[in-house]
Design a protein around this motif. Structure first.
Motif, PDB file in Angstrom:
ATOM      1  N   LEU A 130       4.254   6.068  -1.635  1.00  0.00           N
ATOM      2  CA  LEU A 130       3.867   6.699  -0.377  1.00  0.00           C
ATOM      3  C   LEU A 130       4.759   6.281   0.791  1.00  0.00           C
ATOM      4  O   LEU A 130       5.254   7.110   1.547  1.00  0.00           O
ATOM      5  CB  LEU A 130       2.408   6.349  -0.045  1.00  0.00           C
ATOM      6  CG  LEU A 130       1.338   6.833  -1.019  1.00  0.00           C
ATOM      7  CD1 LEU A 130      -0.009   6.220  -0.662  1.00  0.00           C
ATOM      8  CD2 LEU A 130       1.253   8.363  -0.988  1.00  0.00           C
ATOM      9  N   THR A 131       4.935   4.956   0.960  1.00  0.00           N
ATOM     10  CA  THR A 131       5.625   4.418   2.131  1.00  0.00           C
ATOM     11  C   THR A 131       5.923   2.941   1.888  1.00  0.00           C
ATOM     12  O   THR A 131       5.198   2.281   1.142  1.00  0.00           O
ATOM     13  CB  THR A 131       4.757   4.559   3.395  1.00  0.00           C
ATOM     14  OG1 THR A 131       5.400   3.924   4.507  1.00  0.00           O
ATOM     15  CG2 THR A 131       3.390   3.921   3.198  1.00  0.00           C
ATOM     16  N   VAL A 169      -4.390   6.502   4.035  1.00  0.00           N
ATOM     17  CA  VAL A 169      -4.306   7.811   3.401  1.00  0.00           C
ATOM     18  C   VAL A 169      -5.580   8.583   3.753  1.00  0.00           C
ATOM     19  O   VAL A 169      -6.687   8.151   3.426  1.00  0.00           O
ATOM     20  CB  VAL A 169      -4.169   7.701   1.872  1.00  0.00           C
ATOM     21  CG1 VAL A 169      -4.010   9.086   1.253  1.00  0.00           C
ATOM     22  CG2 VAL A 169      -2.973   6.818   1.506  1.00  0.00           C
ATOM     23  N   VAL A 198      -0.448  10.695   4.741  1.00  0.00           N
ATOM     24  CA  VAL A 198      -0.222   9.252   4.846  1.00  0.00           C
ATOM     25  C   VAL A 198       0.092   8.887   6.292  1.00  0.00           C
ATOM     26  O   VAL A 198       0.983   9.481   6.909  1.00  0.00           O
ATOM     27  CB  VAL A 198       0.941   8.808   3.933  1.00  0.00           C
ATOM     28  CG1 VAL A 198       1.133   7.296   4.013  1.00  0.00           C
ATOM     29  CG2 VAL A 198       0.693   9.235   2.494  1.00  0.00           C
ATOM     30  N   GLU A 226       1.151   3.073  -6.384  1.00  0.00           N
ATOM     31  CA  GLU A 226       0.700   4.131  -5.477  1.00  0.00           C
ATOM     32  C   GLU A 226       1.282   3.927  -4.081  1.00  0.00           C
ATOM     33  O   GLU A 226       1.803   4.866  -3.469  1.00  0.00           O
ATOM     34  CB  GLU A 226      -0.829   4.129  -5.401  1.00  0.00           C
ATOM     35  CG  GLU A 226      -1.520   4.578  -6.673  1.00  0.00           C
ATOM     36  CD  GLU A 226      -3.006   4.316  -6.630  1.00  0.00           C
ATOM     37  OE1 GLU A 226      -3.719   4.836  -7.508  1.00  0.00           O
ATOM     38  OE2 GLU A 226      -3.474   3.576  -5.719  1.00  0.00           O
TER      39      GLU A 226
END
Length: 241
Positions: free
Chosen positions: A194-195, A202, A208, A190
């Motif tokens: 995202l990053t 989050v 985000v 996950e």
């Protein structure tokens, strides 16, 4: 949907995020879920001297000092040795099963950033967990009955004698259960989707906020109390007259 925070135990920004999550909960807040990840899985189990990246540490610690709020005791120096946090992440993943996630997260961060401990070894992590599962007992309690069983907070610990001794990670540093392993894999997948930055916050709407922006959002959840009104000499004189 709750706020989700992805954090790395070796990261000073994540340490500050952890402090803010704890303060939010202390004030009666809820709805923040912490998920532990490793920013760098290649760190050796023998540890890496932090002096090898002295300039980078100085920059990062300087940044969190600038954004810290009154009362937030941020570290002024890195731990002497940078740990491999694989066992720490495994212990946190297992702590969810035992209802001790917040306590384990807090104590691992404290061990690294306050006490400067090297926690690469699964046995060191087991020691931290065992201290939470078995409350400290006074020597006086056993002076006249050395065979008495020590107290255990069994209501918060999953069944199994080994777990109650802190053995929630294997001797190789991995999680003890399939459930714990799946949590670790899911959290990492996950987060990477995202990053690449920690901490990553989050929001409930799915946005985000990485790094300093995430820390800023956590700070917004902790509004500074309004200052008390200052009573001037003129106002005091008016009361008298």
């Amino acid at each position: 949907m709750a706020y989700i925070v992805y954090g790395d135990f070796n990261c000073p920004y994540s340490y500050l995020a952890s402090l803010r999550v704890d303060e939010f909960v202390r004030r009666g807040g809820s709805g923040i879920e912490w998920r532990a990840v490793e920013h760098d899985r290649r760190l050796p189990l023998t540890g890496t001297p932090s002096g090898a990246a002295q300039g980078e540490w100085a920059r990062e610690l300087g940044e969190i000092a600038e954004v810290s709020r009154p009362g937030e005791a941020v570290p002024e120096a890195p731990p002497p040795v940078v740990s491999n946090t694989g066992a720490a992440v495994a212990a946190y993943a297992e702590a969810l099963t035992d209802g001790l996630a917040d306590e384990v997260r807090r104590e691992i961060f404290r061990a690294i950033w306050v006490d400067g401990r090297h926690v690469s070894s699964p046995y060191e992590i087991r020691r931290i967990v065992a201290e939470l599962m078995y409350p400290q007992a006074s020597a006086l309690d056993h002076r006249y009955g050395p065979d008495l069983v020590m107290a255990v907070d069994a209501g918060r610990v999953a069944s199994g004698t080994e777990r109650r001794f802190g053995a929630t990670v294997s001797v190789l540093g991995g999680p003890l259960t399939v459930t714990g392993q799946r949590r670790i894999e899911r959290w990492r997948a996950e987060w990477q989707g995202l990053t690449p930055v920690v901490p990553a916050v989050v929001r409930p709407d799915g946005a985000v906020l990485p790094g300093l922006s995430g820390l800023g959002r956590l700070a917004e959840l902790l509004p500074v109390a309004a200052p008390k009104p200052v009573v001037t000499a003129d106002r005091e004189l008016a009361k008298v007259t």
